[in-house]
Design an enzyme around this catalytic site. Structure first.
Site, PDB file in Angstrom:
ATOM      1  N   GLN A 113       0.525  -1.478   0.263  1.00 29.17           N
ATOM      2  CA  GLN A 113      -0.445   0.193  -0.355  1.00 29.17           C
ATOM      3  C   GLN A 113       0.897   1.152  -0.235  1.00 29.17           C
ATOM      4  O   GLN A 113       1.873   1.378   0.011  1.00 29.17           O
ATOM      5  CB  GLN A 113      -0.947  -0.016   1.344  1.00 29.17           C
ATOM      6  CG  GLN A 113       0.259  -0.515   2.586  1.00 29.17           C
ATOM      7  CD  GLN A 113      -0.647  -0.303   3.199  1.00 29.17           C
ATOM      8  OE1 GLN A 113      -1.789  -0.813   3.403  1.00 29.17           O
ATOM      9  NE2 GLN A 113       0.035  -0.968   4.744  1.00 29.17           N
ATOM     10  N   TYR A 122     -10.151   6.107  19.410  1.00 29.03           N
ATOM     11  CA  TYR A 122     -10.186   4.447  18.266  1.00 29.03           C
ATOM     12  C   TYR A 122      -9.464   3.475  18.675  1.00 29.03           C
ATOM     13  O   TYR A 122     -10.062   2.241  19.557  1.00 29.03           O
ATOM     14  CB  TYR A 122     -10.007   4.426  16.993  1.00 29.03           C
ATOM     15  CG  TYR A 122     -10.401   3.264  16.630  1.00 29.03           C
ATOM     16  CD1 TYR A 122     -11.148   3.425  15.819  1.00 29.03           C
ATOM     17  CD2 TYR A 122      -8.012   2.629  15.969  1.00 29.03           C
ATOM     18  CE1 TYR A 122     -10.996   1.664  14.757  1.00 29.03           C
ATOM     19  CE2 TYR A 122      -8.352   1.691  15.659  1.00 29.03           C
ATOM     20  CZ  TYR A 122      -9.707   1.042  14.672  1.00 29.03           C
ATOM     21  OH  TYR A 122      -9.809  -0.234  14.241  1.00 29.03           O
ATOM     22  N   GLN A 123      -8.337   3.923  19.681  1.00 31.93           N
ATOM     23  CA  GLN A 123      -7.344   2.648  20.001  1.00 31.93           C
ATOM     24  C   GLN A 123      -8.409   1.753  21.900  1.00 31.93           C
ATOM     25  O   GLN A 123      -7.831   1.007  22.147  1.00 31.93           O
ATOM     26  CB  GLN A 123      -5.840   2.828  20.484  1.00 31.93           C
ATOM     27  CG  GLN A 123      -5.382   4.201  18.937  1.00 31.93           C
ATOM     28  CD  GLN A 123      -4.331   3.468  18.223  1.00 31.93           C
ATOM     29  OE1 GLN A 123      -5.025   2.369  17.874  1.00 31.93           O
ATOM     30  NE2 GLN A 123      -3.937   4.649  16.810  1.00 31.93           N
ATOM     31  N   ASP A 133       0.428   0.536  13.607  1.00 35.19           N
ATOM     32  CA  ASP A 133       1.137   1.091  13.960  1.00 35.19           C
ATOM     33  C   ASP A 133       1.167   1.122  15.653  1.00 35.19           C
ATOM     34  O   ASP A 133       2.258   2.263  16.129  1.00 35.19           O
ATOM     35  CB  ASP A 133      -0.408   2.680  13.887  1.00 35.19           C
ATOM     36  CG  ASP A 133      -1.581   2.608  14.726  1.00 35.19           C
ATOM     37  OD1 ASP A 133      -1.522   2.569  15.601  1.00 35.19           O
ATOM     38  OD2 ASP A 133      -2.766   1.457  13.842  1.00 35.19           O
ATOM     39  N   ASP A 163       0.356 -13.202   7.218  1.00 36.08           N
ATOM     40  CA  ASP A 163      -1.471 -12.929   6.893  1.00 36.08           C
ATOM     41  C   ASP A 163      -2.119 -13.874   8.563  1.00 36.08           C
ATOM     42  O   ASP A 163      -1.977 -14.864   9.096  1.00 36.08           O
ATOM     43  CB  ASP A 163      -1.717 -13.716   5.968  1.00 36.08           C
ATOM     44  CG  ASP A 163      -3.247 -13.991   5.796  1.00 36.08           C
ATOM     45  OD1 ASP A 163      -3.992 -13.076   6.625  1.00 36.08           O
ATOM     46  OD2 ASP A 163      -3.874 -15.118   5.000  1.00 36.08           O
ATOM     47  N   ASP A 207      -7.911  -5.056  13.681  1.00 36.12           N
ATOM     48  CA  ASP A 207      -7.688  -3.594  13.465  1.00 36.12           C
ATOM     49  C   ASP A 207      -7.440  -3.414  12.552  1.00 36.12           C
ATOM     50  O   ASP A 207      -6.306  -3.157  12.091  1.00 36.12           O
ATOM     51  CB  ASP A 207      -6.852  -2.449  14.708  1.00 36.12           C
ATOM     52  CG  ASP A 207      -6.757  -1.434  14.700  1.00 36.12           C
ATOM     53  OD1 ASP A 207      -7.553  -0.392  13.850  1.00 36.12           O
ATOM     54  OD2 ASP A 207      -5.669  -0.611  14.940  1.00 36.12           O
ATOM     55  N   SER A 208      -8.338  -3.397  10.950  1.00 37.14           N
ATOM     56  CA  SER A 208      -7.893  -3.500   9.964  1.00 37.14           C
ATOM     57  C   SER A 208      -8.666  -1.635   9.225  1.00 37.14           C
ATOM     58  O   SER A 208      -9.461  -1.348  10.267  1.00 37.14           O
ATOM     59  CB  SER A 208      -9.215  -4.157   8.926  1.00 37.14           C
ATOM     60  OG  SER A 208     -10.337  -4.151   9.093  1.00 37.14           O
ATOM     61  N   SER A 209      -7.544  -1.784   8.169  1.00 34.99           N
ATOM     62  CA  SER A 209      -8.068  -0.799   7.373  1.00 34.99           C
ATOM     63  C   SER A 209      -9.391  -0.412   6.238  1.00 34.99           C
ATOM     64  O   SER A 209     -10.288  -2.014   7.197  1.00 34.99           O
ATOM     65  CB  SER A 209      -6.831  -0.444   5.800  1.00 34.99           C
ATOM     66  OG  SER A 209      -6.449  -0.991   5.137  1.00 34.99           O
ATOM     67  N   TYR A 223     -12.075  10.678  11.406  1.00 33.85           N
ATOM     68  CA  TYR A 223     -12.784   9.685  10.572  1.00 33.85           C
ATOM     69  C   TYR A 223     -13.768   9.927   9.870  1.00 33.85           C
ATOM     70  O   TYR A 223     -14.707  10.897  10.596  1.00 33.85           O
ATOM     71  CB  TYR A 223     -12.707   7.980  11.326  1.00 33.85           C
ATOM     72  CG  TYR A 223     -11.383   7.249  11.548  1.00 33.85           C
ATOM     73  CD1 TYR A 223     -10.025   8.045  10.877  1.00 33.85           C
ATOM     74  CD2 TYR A 223     -11.911   6.459  12.510  1.00 33.85           C
ATOM     75  CE1 TYR A 223      -9.089   7.087  11.432  1.00 33.85           C
ATOM     76  CE2 TYR A 223     -10.632   5.832  13.336  1.00 33.85           C
ATOM     77  CZ  TYR A 223      -9.084   5.860  11.929  1.00 33.85           C
ATOM     78  OH  TYR A 223      -8.447   5.377  12.772  1.00 33.85           O
TER      79      TYR A 223
HETATM   80  N1  SPM Z   1      -4.569   1.855  15.052  1.00 31.61           N
HETATM   81  C1  SPM Z   1      -5.368   2.594  14.701  1.00 31.61           C
HETATM   82  C2  SPM Z   1      -5.355   2.124  12.869  1.00 31.61           C
HETATM   83  C3  SPM Z   1      -6.945   2.407  12.434  1.00 31.61           C
HETATM   84  N2  SPM Z   1      -7.981   1.518  11.928  1.00 31.61           N
HETATM   85  C4  SPM Z   1      -9.138   1.643  11.029  1.00 31.61           C
HETATM   86  C5  SPM Z   1      -8.903   2.711   9.785  1.00 31.61           C
HETATM   87  C6  SPM Z   1     -10.243   2.943   9.291  1.00 31.61           C
HETATM   88  C7  SPM Z   1     -10.181   4.560   8.591  1.00 31.61           C
HETATM   89  N3  SPM Z   1     -11.209   4.806   7.994  1.00 31.61           N
HETATM   90  C8  SPM Z   1     -12.108   4.562   8.817  1.00 31.61           C
HETATM   91  C9  SPM Z   1     -13.598   4.586   7.870  1.00 31.61           C
HETATM   92  C10 SPM Z   1     -14.960   4.543   8.102  1.00 31.61           C
HETATM   93  N4  SPM Z   1     -15.815   4.940   7.503  1.00 31.61           N
END
Ligand code: SPM
Length: 365
Positions: free
Chosen positions: A95, A125-126, A150, A201, A219-221, A287
């Site tokens: 990426q 978030y964390q 991260d 993976d 904790d994904s994108s 976000y």
């Molecule tokens: N440790 C932080 C990593 C962040 N992971 C999640 C990222 C999400 C980003 N996009 C948010 C979109 C929400 N609709």
């Protein structure tokens, strides 16, 4: 003499080139900086990663010194941050990786054009991603994190003294290395001696570790590109099977303002797998639409080695089903360090707006 002057001039030129390609630069206007990452080395587990297409270039998102987050998952809207300085911009194997110092949100990590971490608001978030499942578990000992390279979620898990082992599976070693170099406020999570890093993976790792973890956090994108499989039923089945009895999963659950249909489909699909499936959210200004959710689910059975689950840490006999209330609470010392999570916030996070509750769980809930 002329030869010496020529040599000196040549050396100066090389030095100038080296400086401008390896150091952080002031942004004149639309400049992006590619920083060589030869110093960013890390051992990797055996991975077959040849399936991934080369990352796209996201330089077009930097316009006149502003980063614009424009994604197909949030059509017609865009969040922008003014850049003070680009610190790193280079594609990894998987990426596009960008780190910049912003004018008002501190350091920012962007993957494939999408904001992942800002220094100003990453805490919500964390903290919630880690503490919602961990304080809902009576005695979490072994914790697995998938993604989260991260280190911010690791930082939060490390606050739990019952935890003996924190395993992280992150596919992209550059995310770990770049975070360690540029985002120490989150990457300090890697410093805890209980953390074991696997660059591989997560699905493969879970296949090899059945019934092993008390809590699994993904904790994904977002569900585009390499992360899309993390939002599908087989991945949830793999998490379920890798949990011990009474274990809990918590995954990045997108946003009710943008993806309520996706959330509804996902929750419906995984409900037969788990004994409870719930949805919580937190606010986070950087976000899309200012918030993000979490899918939280429990595996049947009493937690291994766990005390009886009791509400808010009180010694009640009552069995708690699901994770809407904490069964332990932070110590006074830990609570002082937390900036978002409180037991009250835990309970509040599961209270959904009417439209979202109806869309995700139907009218009966
Ligand atoms: N440790 C932080 C990593 C962040 N992971 C999640 C990222 C999400 C980003 N996009 C948010 C979109 C929400 N609709």
């Amino acid at each position: 003499m002329a030869a010496i002057v020529y040599c000196l001039f040549f050396l100066l030129l090389i030095n100038h080139y080296h400086f401008t390609t390896t150091s952080a630069l002031r942004l004149p206007s639309t400049t992006t900086i590619i920083t060589p990452s030869s110093s960013l080395k890390m051992s990797t587990d055996n991975n077959n990663t040849s399936d991934f297409p080369p990352p796209a270039d996201y330089s077009h998102l930097i316009i006149d010194g502003w980063f614009h987050e424009r994604g197909t998952l949030w059509p017609g809207q865009s969040f922008a941050l003014q850049i003070k300085e680009v610190l790193y911009h280079k594609p990894s194997q998987f990426q596009d990786v960008l780190v910049f110092e912003s004018v008002s949100y501190g350091r920012v990590l962007v993957l494939d054009g999408v904001i992942q971490v800002t220094e100003r608001d990453e805490l919500s978030y964390q903290e919630m991603m880690a503490h919602l499942p961990l304080y809902a578990h009576p005695n979490p000992q072994r914790v697995l994190v998938i993604g989260g390279g991260d280190g911010g979620v690791l930082r939060e898990i490390a606050r739990h003294t019952s935890v003996t082992e924190i395993v992280i599976c992150e596919l992209d070693p550059d995310v770990i290395a770049v975070s360690k170099k540029y985002l120490p406020f989150v990457a300090k999570g890697f410093d805890d001696p209980r953390v074991k890093v696997h660059v591989m993976d997560g699905a493969q790792f879970m296949k090899e570790h059945q019934s092993s973890f008390d809590v699994i956090i993904t904790d994904s994108s977002d569900p585009v590109g390499p992360a899309s499989v993390l939002f599908e039923t087989p991945f949830y089945k793999a998490m379920h099977d890798s949990l011990r009895d009474g274990g809990i999963i918590c995954t990045q659950g997108e946003c009710v303002w943008l993806h309520v249909d996706l959330i509804q489909r996902l929750i419906k699909a995984i409900t037969p797998l788990f004994s409870s499936v719930e949805y919580a959210y937190c606010t986070i200004p950087s976000y899309p639409s200012g918030q993000i959710g979490f899918v939280i689910a429990t595996k049947k059975g009493a937690a291994v080695g766990g005390k009886k689950r009791s509400i808010d840490g009180e010694d009640k006999e009552e069995e708690v089903v699901g994770c809407k209330s904490p069964v332990r609470v932070p110590t006074e010392a830990v609570q002082k360090e937390l900036r978002y999570y409180t037991p009250e916030m835990h309970r509040a996070a599961f209270v959904l707006p009417a439209f979202a509750k109806r869309a995700i769980f139907g009218d009966d809930e």
